[in-house]
Scaffold this motif. Structure first.
Motif, PDB file in Angstrom:
ATOM      1  N   UNK A 185      -0.089   8.095  17.707  1.00  8.35           N
ATOM      2  CA  UNK A 185       0.700   7.782  16.516  1.00  8.35           C
ATOM      3  C   UNK A 185       0.203   8.589  15.335  1.00  8.35           C
ATOM      4  N   UNK A 186       1.131   9.034  14.521  1.00 10.40           N
ATOM      5  CA  UNK A 186       0.804   9.848  13.356  1.00 10.40           C
ATOM      6  C   UNK A 186       1.311   9.163  12.098  1.00 10.40           C
ATOM      7  N   UNK A 187       0.532   9.291  11.021  1.00 10.70           N
ATOM      8  CA  UNK A 187       0.886   8.659   9.756  1.00 10.70           C
ATOM      9  C   UNK A 187       0.747   9.664   8.620  1.00 10.70           C
ATOM     10  N   UNK A 188       1.576   9.503   7.598  1.00  8.26           N
ATOM     11  CA  UNK A 188       1.411  10.274   6.375  1.00  8.26           C
ATOM     12  C   UNK A 188       0.425   9.524   5.472  1.00  8.26           C
ATOM     13  N   UNK A 189       0.015  10.141   4.371  1.00  9.81           N
ATOM     14  CA  UNK A 189      -1.053   9.597   3.523  1.00  9.81           C
ATOM     15  C   UNK A 189      -0.809   8.145   3.107  1.00  9.81           C
ATOM     16  N   UNK A 190       0.358   7.818   2.609  1.00 10.95           N
ATOM     17  CA  UNK A 190       0.620   6.449   2.147  1.00 10.95           C
ATOM     18  C   UNK A 190       0.494   5.457   3.300  1.00 10.95           C
ATOM     19  N   UNK A 191       1.029   5.807   4.442  1.00  8.50           N
ATOM     20  CA  UNK A 191       0.952   4.939   5.616  1.00  8.50           C
ATOM     21  C   UNK A 191      -0.495   4.793   6.092  1.00  8.50           C
ATOM     22  N   UNK A 192      -1.240   5.893   6.074  1.00  8.23           N
ATOM     23  CA  UNK A 192      -2.639   5.868   6.506  1.00  8.23           C
ATOM     24  C   UNK A 192      -3.469   5.001   5.562  1.00  8.23           C
ATOM     25  N   UNK A 193      -3.206   5.096   4.264  1.00  2.00           N
ATOM     26  CA  UNK A 193      -3.918   4.276   3.287  1.00  2.00           C
ATOM     27  C   UNK A 193      -3.663   2.796   3.555  1.00  2.00           C
ATOM     28  N   UNK A 194      -2.422   2.439   3.802  1.00  2.00           N
ATOM     29  CA  UNK A 194      -2.096   1.049   4.130  1.00  2.00           C
ATOM     30  C   UNK A 194      -2.770   0.630   5.428  1.00  2.00           C
ATOM     31  N   UNK A 195      -2.823   1.524   6.393  1.00  2.00           N
ATOM     32  CA  UNK A 195      -3.397   1.245   7.708  1.00  2.00           C
ATOM     33  C   UNK A 195      -4.877   0.891   7.608  1.00  2.00           C
ATOM     34  N   UNK A 196      -5.611   1.611   6.751  1.00  2.00           N
ATOM     35  CA  UNK A 196      -7.045   1.333   6.627  1.00  2.00           C
ATOM     36  C   UNK A 196      -7.362   0.383   5.474  1.00  2.00           C
ATOM     37  N   UNK A 197      -6.334  -0.003   4.714  1.00  2.00           N
ATOM     38  CA  UNK A 197      -6.521  -1.006   3.673  1.00  2.00           C
ATOM     39  C   UNK A 197      -7.035  -0.491   2.354  1.00  2.00           C
ATOM     40  N   UNK A 198      -6.561   0.670   1.923  1.00  2.00           N
ATOM     41  CA  UNK A 198      -6.955   1.190   0.613  1.00  2.00           C
ATOM     42  C   UNK A 198      -5.735   1.823  -0.047  1.00  2.00           C
ATOM     43  N   UNK A 199      -5.901   2.312  -1.249  1.00  2.00           N
ATOM     44  CA  UNK A 199      -4.831   3.004  -1.949  1.00  2.00           C
ATOM     45  C   UNK A 199      -4.844   4.490  -1.633  1.00  2.00           C
TER      46      UNK A 199
END
Length: 71
Positions: free
Chosen positions: A2-16
Motif C-alpha cells: 500500500x502506498x500513501x501520500x504525505x497527508x495520508x501517511x501523517x494520519x497513518x502514523x498519528x502526526x501532522x
C-alpha cells in the motif's frame, strides 16, 4: 504494497503533515518512502516497521546511537 501520500501517511502514523516533513528533514523517516517526481510516496509496510521500532524516538535513538531516558 500500500502506498500513501504525505497527508495520508501523517494520519497513518498519528502526526501532522508539518511534523512528518520535519521528521523527513531530520533523516528520521529514511526507508519509509520513495520520491516520484516531486512527491513522496510512503509505503505502509515500512511505516509499520518504523512504528514497531519506536517511531520518532526510536529513529532518533538509532540515528544518534543513544538510548533515551526511561527506555
Amino acid at each position: 504494497m500500500n502506498r500513501l501520500f504525505r497527508k495520508e501517511a501523517a494520519e497513518y502514523i498519528g502526526c501532522g503533515t508539518s511534523t512528518l516533513y520535519r521528521l523527513e528533514k531530520m533523516g528520521l523517516m529514511e526507508g519509509t518512502y520513495y520520491t516520484f517526481g516531486n512527491r513522496k510516496i510512503y509505503i505502509t509496510e515500512e511505516l509499520d516497521k518504523w512504528i514497531k521500532a519506536g517511531g520518532e524516538l526510536g529513529a532518533y535513538e538509532r540515528l544518534h546511537g543513544i538510548k533515551a531516558a526511561g527506555r
